[in-house]
Enzyme design. Structure first.
Site, mmCIF file in Angstrom:
data_model
loop_
_atom_site.group_PDB
_atom_site.id
_atom_site.type_symbol
_atom_site.label_atom_id
_atom_site.label_comp_id
_atom_site.label_asym_id
_atom_site.label_seq_id
_atom_site.Cartn_x
_atom_site.Cartn_y
_atom_site.Cartn_z
ATOM 1 N N ARG A 150 0.855 -1.194 0.000
ATOM 2 C CA ARG A 150 0.000 0.000 0.000
ATOM 3 C C ARG A 150 0.888 1.239 0.000
ATOM 4 N NH1 ARG A 150 -2.214 1.400 5.350
ATOM 5 N NH2 ARG A 150 -0.788 3.143 5.104
ATOM 6 N N HIS B 37 -3.690 4.894 4.192
ATOM 7 C CA HIS B 37 -4.814 3.954 4.272
ATOM 8 C C HIS B 37 -6.058 4.580 3.658
ATOM 9 C CE1 HIS B 37 -7.787 1.161 5.749
ATOM 10 N NE2 HIS B 37 -8.428 2.177 6.274
ATOM 11 N N TYR C 52 3.976 6.687 11.025
ATOM 12 C CA TYR C 52 4.317 5.329 11.450
ATOM 13 C C TYR C 52 5.187 4.528 10.495
ATOM 14 C CZ TYR C 52 0.113 4.335 8.612
ATOM 15 O OH TYR C 52 -0.812 4.272 7.600
HETATM 16 C C1 LIG Z 1 -14.724 -4.552 12.200
HETATM 17 C C2 LIG Z 1 -13.883 -3.348 11.885
HETATM 18 N N1 LIG Z 1 -12.865 -3.013 12.701
HETATM 19 C C3 LIG Z 1 -12.090 -1.936 12.408
HETATM 20 C C4 LIG Z 1 -12.342 -1.179 11.292
HETATM 21 C C5 LIG Z 1 -11.439 -0.001 10.923
HETATM 22 N N2 LIG Z 1 -10.596 -0.399 9.787
HETATM 23 C C6 LIG Z 1 -10.908 -0.064 8.526
HETATM 24 S S1 LIG Z 1 -9.829 -0.672 7.409
HETATM 25 C C7 LIG Z 1 -8.863 -1.357 8.619
HETATM 26 C C8 LIG Z 1 -7.606 -2.090 8.276
HETATM 27 C C9 LIG Z 1 -7.812 -3.151 7.285
HETATM 28 O O1 LIG Z 1 -6.577 -3.630 6.834
HETATM 29 P P1 LIG Z 1 -6.485 -4.727 5.719
HETATM 30 O O2 LIG Z 1 -7.469 -5.809 5.961
HETATM 31 O O3 LIG Z 1 -5.064 -5.122 5.604
HETATM 32 O O4 LIG Z 1 -6.983 -3.978 4.397
HETATM 33 P P2 LIG Z 1 -6.302 -2.730 3.653
HETATM 34 O O5 LIG Z 1 -6.972 -1.503 4.184
HETATM 35 O O6 LIG Z 1 -4.850 -2.765 3.903
HETATM 36 O O7 LIG Z 1 -6.636 -2.901 2.197
HETATM 37 C C10 LIG Z 1 -9.418 -1.118 9.877
HETATM 38 C C11 LIG Z 1 -8.834 -1.593 11.144
HETATM 39 C C12 LIG Z 1 -13.438 -1.559 10.466
HETATM 40 N N3 LIG Z 1 -13.735 -0.908 9.343
HETATM 41 N N4 LIG Z 1 -14.172 -2.655 10.766
#
Ligand SMILES: Cc1ncc(C[n+]2csc(CCOP(=O)(O)OP(=O)(O)O)c2C)c(N)n1
Ligand SMILES: [Mg+2]
Length: 374
Positions: free
Chosen positions: A265, A269, A278
């Site tokens: 990425r 985010h 970070y």
């Molecule tokens: C159940 C839940 N917990 C926390 C969040 C906040 N949140 C949104 S995206 C994310 C990280 C996801 O990371 P990843 O699965 O690696 O996907 P990426 O964003 O890197 O594509 C978090 C913690 C959420 N949307 N839903």
């Protein structure tokens, strides 16, 4: 954890980072020139919609927007490997997957502006809805694409169809219990589902080595009783090939597969995040050198399918498409009324929802439309 570039030999590739490739491997994919080009165009369009969305968010039109720069090959390749009657379940990042399936940029913007979803209205006869509508609801609850796709694949198997459901999710999602439960269920029930784990090495600010102590995610598949494969997520033909094989296995044998696409990425985010807090920018610079679009351009050029003039044409058209889609989506969103948030959720709305609707009406009567920012 398996890492680039030291561990390249453990990661499936079709096109090497310098653009070179094995002729026999490419020939075995049996892809025509139009499909090869369509994946390129999808990646460029994906970049264009991302950039337009960033501009809109900064201008206050969009509440939040996601970046996907550097991950386009992990989105376009798997989508191109599906048939028109297959289904996808995605989270927030995979613009290219939707574009490759024929979803319009306007529809994507409308979702992020107003939570709008274009739904099949059962008018499609025996063929069912077109590819662009064969998707599970957008979900921003981390990890939920997996149990939803598994349930969907179970239902489709029960109905006797031969379509496959592709579940896309991230390295962070893979730490969720629902993902484990979904994959386990798929292995037990022999379901026509493909798991595409997009390992972009970050879950907001959490690096992948804080998500797993394992060398790869792909290795987890053995514990569920099906196959797993680790592919270069910046090589669109590698993500295509692995997904294609997995889809064929799912269709013919009801056997799931876990495909891990290793990518990075490069952006934040989302527009609510500041990665400089970070992570080291030098890491991002390293990944810029492994850009999936640049690599694919070298490949296409070698095959006589790419010229700088063609690239310019694709980029200009993608930017114009994104601008037009954004303008039109903003106009459509402005016409939508806040009451619509209550529509098409419940056939028989529960009392609490009805009371919220009445509360909205009271607010409107008291303060007029201005309170809704119109
Ligand atoms: C159940 C839940 N917990 C926390 C969040 C906040 N949140 C949104 S995206 C994310 C990280 C996801 O990371 P990843 O699965 O690696 O996907 P990426 O964003 O890197 O594509 C978090 C913690 C959420 N949307 N839903
Ligand atoms: Mg991630």
């Amino acid at each position: 954890m398996v890492r680039f570039p030291e561990d390249y030999e453990r990661i499936e590739q079709v096109i090497a980072p310098d653009g070179s490739y094995d002729e026999a491997a490419v020939a075995s994919l049996d892809l025509d020139d139009d499909t090869l080009r369509s994946m390129y165009e999808t990646m460029v369009r994906s970049r264009a919609i991302e950039e337009r969305g960033m501009t809109l968010q900064r201008a206050g039109e969009l509440p939040i927007w996601m970046e996907c720069r550097g991950e386009e090959a992990a989105h376009a390749g798997p989508a191109a490997a599906l048939c028109g009657n297959d289904w996808i379940g995605t989270d927030w990042r995979q613009f290219g997957t939707h574009l490759q399936r024929g979803r319009s940029m306007e529809d994507i913007f409308l979702f992020w502006l107003r939570g709008y979803e274009e739904w099949p209205d059962r008018e499609f006869g025996t063929d069912g809805p077109p590819a662009r509508l064969r998707r599970l609801p957008h979900t921003v609850a981390v990890g939920t694409t997996v149990p939803q796709a598994v349930g969907h694949a179970w239902g489709r198997k029960y109905q006797g169809t031969d379509d496959v459901t592709l579940a896309m999710f991230g390295d962070g999602a893979a730490s969720k219990g629902d993902v484990h439960e979904g994959m386990n269920f798929a292995g037990v029930m022999d379901l026509p589902v493909v798991f595409l784990l997009e390992n972009n090495q970050w879950a907001i600010s959490v690096p992948v080595d804080r998500q797993t102590g394992a060398e790869t995610y792909a290795a987890r598949a053995a514990g569920y009783g099906f196959g797993g494969v680790l592919v270069d997520g910046n090589d669109v033909l590698a993500t295509y090939r692995a997904t294609k094989r997995a889809v064929e296995r799912a269709r013919a044998e009801n056997e799931p597969t876990l495909v891990e696409a290793l990518t990075y990425r490069r952006g934040a985010h989302s527009t609510s995040d500041d990665p400089s807090l970070y992570r080291d920018e030098a890491e991002v610079a390293e990944w810029e050198k492994r850009d999936p679009v640049d690599r694919y351009e070298r490949f296409l050029e070698d095959r006589g399918l790419w010229t700088p003039a063609y690239a310019e044409e694709v980029r200009e058209s993608a930017e114009a498409e994104a601008k037009e889609a954004a303008d039109s989506a903003i106009e459509t969103a402005a016409e939508q009324s806040p009451e619509e948030v209550f529509d098409e959720v419940y056939a028989n709305p529960p009392a609490a929802v009805e009371s919220q609707r009445r509360e909205l009406e009271r607010l409107r009567e008291r303060f007029g439309d201005e309170v809704f920012g119109e």
